[in-house]
Each structure stands twice: as C-alpha cells, then as structure tokens.
Design an enzyme around this catalytic site. Sequence first.
Site, mmCIF file in Angstrom:
data_model
loop_
_atom_site.group_PDB
_atom_site.id
_atom_site.type_symbol
_atom_site.label_atom_id
_atom_site.label_comp_id
_atom_site.label_asym_id
_atom_site.label_seq_id
_atom_site.Cartn_x
_atom_site.Cartn_y
_atom_site.Cartn_z
ATOM 1 N N HIS A 186 0.869 -1.186 0.000
ATOM 2 C CA HIS A 186 0.000 0.000 0.000
ATOM 3 C C HIS A 186 0.905 1.235 0.000
ATOM 4 O O HIS A 186 1.715 1.400 -0.901
ATOM 5 C CB HIS A 186 -0.914 -0.118 1.222
ATOM 6 C CG HIS A 186 -2.062 0.841 1.274
ATOM 7 N ND1 HIS A 186 -2.455 1.613 0.228
ATOM 8 C CD2 HIS A 186 -2.921 1.146 2.289
ATOM 9 C CE1 HIS A 186 -3.500 2.352 0.581
ATOM 10 N NE2 HIS A 186 -3.789 2.091 1.834
ATOM 11 N N HIS A 219 -2.469 -2.154 -9.692
ATOM 12 C CA HIS A 219 -3.424 -1.559 -8.755
ATOM 13 C C HIS A 219 -4.679 -2.408 -8.745
ATOM 14 O O HIS A 219 -5.071 -2.933 -9.789
ATOM 15 C CB HIS A 219 -3.767 -0.123 -9.184
ATOM 16 C CG HIS A 219 -4.343 0.690 -8.093
ATOM 17 N ND1 HIS A 219 -5.674 0.642 -7.775
ATOM 18 C CD2 HIS A 219 -3.760 1.528 -7.203
ATOM 19 C CE1 HIS A 219 -5.884 1.448 -6.750
ATOM 20 N NE2 HIS A 219 -4.747 1.994 -6.383
ATOM 21 N N ASP A 224 2.729 5.498 -6.652
ATOM 22 C CA ASP A 224 3.983 5.382 -5.909
ATOM 23 C C ASP A 224 5.208 5.265 -6.802
ATOM 24 O O ASP A 224 6.329 5.294 -6.311
ATOM 25 C CB ASP A 224 3.929 4.161 -4.983
ATOM 26 C CG ASP A 224 2.963 4.382 -3.845
ATOM 27 O OD1 ASP A 224 3.008 5.484 -3.271
ATOM 28 O OD2 ASP A 224 2.169 3.485 -3.542
HETATM 29 N N1 ACO Z 1 4.733 -6.790 -10.429
HETATM 30 C C1 ACO Z 1 4.620 -8.011 -11.019
HETATM 31 N N2 ACO Z 1 3.462 -8.686 -11.125
HETATM 32 C C2 ACO Z 1 2.378 -8.118 -10.582
HETATM 33 C C3 ACO Z 1 2.420 -6.862 -9.954
HETATM 34 C C4 ACO Z 1 3.665 -6.193 -9.884
HETATM 35 N N3 ACO Z 1 3.778 -4.989 -9.314
HETATM 36 N N4 ACO Z 1 1.199 -6.529 -9.504
HETATM 37 C C5 ACO Z 1 0.400 -7.547 -9.839
HETATM 38 N N5 ACO Z 1 1.103 -8.509 -10.506
HETATM 39 C C6 ACO Z 1 0.588 -9.751 -11.087
HETATM 40 C C7 ACO Z 1 0.240 -10.749 -10.000
HETATM 41 O O1 ACO Z 1 1.339 -11.590 -9.690
HETATM 42 C C8 ACO Z 1 -0.902 -11.509 -10.638
HETATM 43 O O2 ACO Z 1 -0.349 -12.379 -11.592
HETATM 44 P P1 ACO Z 1 -1.019 -13.832 -11.856
HETATM 45 O O3 ACO Z 1 -2.386 -13.523 -12.409
HETATM 46 O O4 ACO Z 1 -0.104 -14.509 -12.808
HETATM 47 O O5 ACO Z 1 -1.081 -14.503 -10.517
HETATM 48 C C9 ACO Z 1 -1.651 -10.424 -11.419
HETATM 49 O O6 ACO Z 1 -0.654 -9.432 -11.712
HETATM 50 C C10 ACO Z 1 -2.790 -9.800 -10.628
HETATM 51 O O7 ACO Z 1 -2.274 -9.228 -9.446
HETATM 52 P P2 ACO Z 1 -2.957 -9.318 -8.017
HETATM 53 O O8 ACO Z 1 -1.870 -9.438 -6.985
HETATM 54 O O9 ACO Z 1 -4.037 -10.351 -8.031
HETATM 55 O O10 ACO Z 1 -3.630 -7.901 -7.940
HETATM 56 P P3 ACO Z 1 -4.201 -7.223 -6.629
HETATM 57 O O11 ACO Z 1 -5.288 -6.326 -7.077
HETATM 58 O O12 ACO Z 1 -4.479 -8.210 -5.575
HETATM 59 O O13 ACO Z 1 -2.939 -6.354 -6.118
HETATM 60 C C11 ACO Z 1 -1.392 -4.633 -5.816
HETATM 61 C C12 ACO Z 1 -2.779 -5.023 -6.353
HETATM 62 C C13 ACO Z 1 -1.240 -5.061 -4.353
HETATM 63 C C14 ACO Z 1 -1.251 -3.107 -5.872
HETATM 64 C C15 ACO Z 1 -0.297 -5.312 -6.696
HETATM 65 O O14 ACO Z 1 -0.421 -4.866 -8.029
HETATM 66 C C16 ACO Z 1 1.115 -5.055 -6.169
HETATM 67 O O15 ACO Z 1 1.570 -5.760 -5.273
HETATM 68 N N6 ACO Z 1 1.821 -3.999 -6.717
HETATM 69 C C17 ACO Z 1 3.134 -3.666 -6.209
HETATM 70 C C18 ACO Z 1 3.026 -2.874 -4.906
HETATM 71 C C19 ACO Z 1 2.522 -1.465 -5.135
HETATM 72 O O16 ACO Z 1 2.997 -0.755 -6.008
HETATM 73 N N7 ACO Z 1 1.556 -1.060 -4.307
HETATM 74 C C20 ACO Z 1 1.000 0.290 -4.336
HETATM 75 C C21 ACO Z 1 -0.410 0.301 -4.823
HETATM 76 S S1 ACO Z 1 -1.005 1.945 -4.899
HETATM 77 C C22 ACO Z 1 -1.345 2.296 -3.305
HETATM 78 O O17 ACO Z 1 -1.652 1.484 -2.482
HETATM 79 C C23 ACO Z 1 -1.246 3.667 -2.929
#
Ligand code: ACO
Length: 430
Positions: free
Chosen positions: A268, A308, A364
């Site tokens: 987050h 996201h 971010d």
């Molecule tokens: N890098 C690589 N792969 C990713 C990323 C990433 N940053 N984000 C998602 N994926 C992949 C997942 O592994 C998943 O792949 P799969 O379908 O093969 O299993 C797919 O994309 C879907 O991702 P989920 O994790 O199911 O998406 P969710 O909505 O649960 O998560 C989140 C969203 C937590 C923001 C995620 O994208 C992430 O961890 N990003 C990196 C951390 C980040 O930048 N967080 C800030 C968000 S903005 C904020 O909170 C202010």
Amino acid sequence: MPKNTLSVTDNRTGKTYEFPIESGCIRTMDLRQIKLNEKDFGLMGYDPAFLNTANCKSAITYIDGDAGILEYRGYPIEQLAEKSTFIEVAYLLIHGDLPNKEQLAEFLHLVTHHTYVHENIKTFMDGFRYDAHPMSILSSTVAALSGFYPDAMDVKNAARRRIQMIRMIAKMPTIAAFSYRHSMGLPYVYPNNDLSYCGNFLAMVRKMAEANYKVSPVLERALDILFILHADHEQNCSTTATRLVGSSEVDPFSAVAAGITALYGPLHGGANEAVLRMLREIGSVSRVPDFIKQVKDGHGTKLMGFGHRVYKNFDPRAVVIKRVAYEVFEVTGKNPLLDIALELERVALQDDYFMKRKLYPNVDFYSGLIYEAMGFPAEMFPVLFAIPRTAGWVTQWEEMIQDPEQKIARPRQIFIGSKRRDYVPIEKRA
Ligand code: ACO
C-alpha cells in the site's frame, strides 16, 4: 420494461428467489433468504479481500479504474492538481463543496491554529529509539492523541467530531516533521503559523539556525500537488481499516492510527519506499532487462509501483506526478534513479506479461523519486503519504459515523477447523 432484479434458482431445493438490484449491487443479506430448510442459516457471500463487495455507500471519491478517472466530490483530479491547493481540497472533501473566500480563510485559520502539539507529545516521541521507522512513530503518536483529547470519544457529537478532524489535519505535519527530526537526532522545530500548510511542514523538516528558513516556492507547490493527489482514494486498505476500526465508535485518533498502520505496508503506502529500494538495487539502466525477467519468472519479485486493485489503466495520479517530477528536478537536479524508472516503465508497458495483466505505473512509482530529490530519506515517503491522506481518512470516518446503515463491522467466516472433540489429558496424547 426489463426488471431491475436478479432471479436466482437454488438447485438444491428448486426454489427461485428474486432480489432487487440497486446501483449495480444486490444486498448480500438478501442471500440469507436462500435456505435448505427453516433451521438452515442461509446463504452467505465468500469474498476474501473484498474483491467484489461494496462495504458502504460513499459520496466522497469516484474512481473509474478502467478509464483511469479519479474525482473528489465530482471534481477531476487533474483540475484540482492544476488549480487548487491541498487546504482547499481538504475543505472540499470534508464539506462536499469548494469553499468561497470566507469559508476558505476560516478553514485555513482553524487548521493553522491547531498545528501545535502538547509538550508531552514530544516527550512521548523521545521514547523511541533513534532508528525507529517514522511511520511507527507517526501511528503511535496519533493513537496517543486520544489520551490528550478525551472529548474525542463523543463521536455522535457533530461539533466534537469536526474539531478532532481539524486537529488531525493540522497536527499531522507537526508530528511527521518531529518524527523526522527525532530520527536525525535534530531538535524539533515548532510550527510557524505564517507559512502555508506545505511551507510550514518543509520548514519544520529543514530549518536549522536561520531566523527565517526560506522554502523554495517550486518545492512547496510540488508538495502541495502531491498532497492533493494523495488526499483520498475511496475504499483502499487504509481507509477501510479506518472505517472498520471507527465502526466500533472508538475515537477518531485511534481509527486513523489504524489507517496509518495499514498504509505502512509495502503493498500500500509503503510501496513508494519499496520503489526506491528497488531502483537502487537495480542500480543501472543496463540491468533493467534482467530485473524484468526476474519479475516475470514468478519467484515473488514484484515491479514495485506497478499494478493496482482498481486501476486497470494509467493511474491518473501517476500521470500528474511524472510531470511534477520534472519541475522539481529543475530545482534540485535530476534524480539519477529517474533513468532506471523511465526504462522500467518503457520496457514493462511493451511487455506481454504486464500488458496482459493490465499493470501500469501507480501513484507510488514516481513519487519516491521526487521525495528523494527534495532530500527526504526513503523511510519518510509513507509519512509523506499519510499527511494528506488524513483529510480522506477523517472524511470517510465521519461519513461512516453518520451513515444510518452502518453498524460495527463484523465479517462472517467459513469455518474449516476441527469438528468438536473431547479434551485429552496430556499423558494420553500421542
Ligand atoms: N509486479 C509483477 N506482477 C504483478 C504486480 C507487480 N507490481 N502486480 C500484480 N502482478 C501480477 C500478480 O502476480 C498476478 O499475476 P497472476 O495472475 O499470474 O497470478 C496479477 O498481476 C494480478 O495481481 P494481483 O496481486 O491479483 O492484484 P491485486 O489487485 O491483488 O494487487 C497490488 C494489487 C497489491 C497493488 C499489486 O499490483 C502489487 O503488489 N503492486 C506492487 C506494490 C505497489 O505498487 N503497491 C501500491 C499500490 S497503490 C497504493 O496502495 C497507494
């Protein structure tokens, strides 16, 4: 005329039920009518992490994740970032409309005159080790404020609610700056009520022996824009934490402290800090392809600052932030990590892995580069997120308190543990 209802047939009993659809939702409680027999509890919804569950009706922030749209009270984020100030946006969030001149002056006066903290707060903060993360100092100190304002427990009293909301918006920069000064072993600088919200914060962070610390107007405005962009984001993890904790009718300082701790996590608001560490680890543009390969190999490395839950398109905040970054670098000099970030973005946006999953830069991805260029250490990045998000948290908290449909939050579970069994004395256990 098609009916705005959903018909469901329970194949276990052959019975059909009809539920109203309102704003694209059915009420999950309606499912409880679906029973095998009179004794049956009724059907529930199973939705870990609230992927498809609306927890409230809200009039504050609108997001269309597919179109990349973000609006506060109907105003597009791009217009607010260009034309407004953080203080005006905080007023907009809380009151629902933009202020006129008198209303803005009165609000600014209120916020400005609540920036000081009780002297004992300083003593409280002194108790932390020199290397304590400023987010743990911030969350604990905000929680501690409830001990200084016992009237905050009166959450049903509108006037009392408002004063706590003002106190939090006003004191957050002071506590944030103190947490920074504490970690640097520097004396605390008291608020200067002649300065703007962001100017005062930057002065409390930077001021040393000068009589009048001069804040760069470009950096002051850049921070104000970043604060506007971070002010609210509807039902994200930290806002939901604030609402859930607040639903027990605890005081708002405790509820917002829960929001801050939720924000601290790397998935987050801690992501901006994680982005910077990732860029440093990558170290050079030439190593970007290897890093992207590592992410795609699926061994748990993530491209931090990408993806996201809601945006499946460009995060509109990231677009504005990228522009602000260049304005800041004009003053501070370019952050050497920018080239790595640009290359990561370029490669990822053309790569099938990221395209298929609709992973775009989020808020971010570039904010950390700006904060670092402004001289903040990485640990301060989530704190810089928490200051403006306070306006959103308190607004969402008050909306929840006033919503007649809300009750104490209490999800259900599917129990998958052991069936009832009798206690075995220790000498008889295997
Ligand atoms: N890098 C690589 N792969 C990713 C990323 C990433 N940053 N984000 C998602 N994926 C992949 C997942 O592994 C998943 O792949 P799969 O379908 O093969 O299993 C797919 O994309 C879907 O991702 P989920 O994790 O199911 O998406 P969710 O909505 O649960 O998560 C989140 C969203 C937590 C923001 C995620 O994208 C992430 O961890 N990003 C990196 C951390 C980040 O930048 N967080 C800030 C968000 S903005 C904020 O909170 C202010």
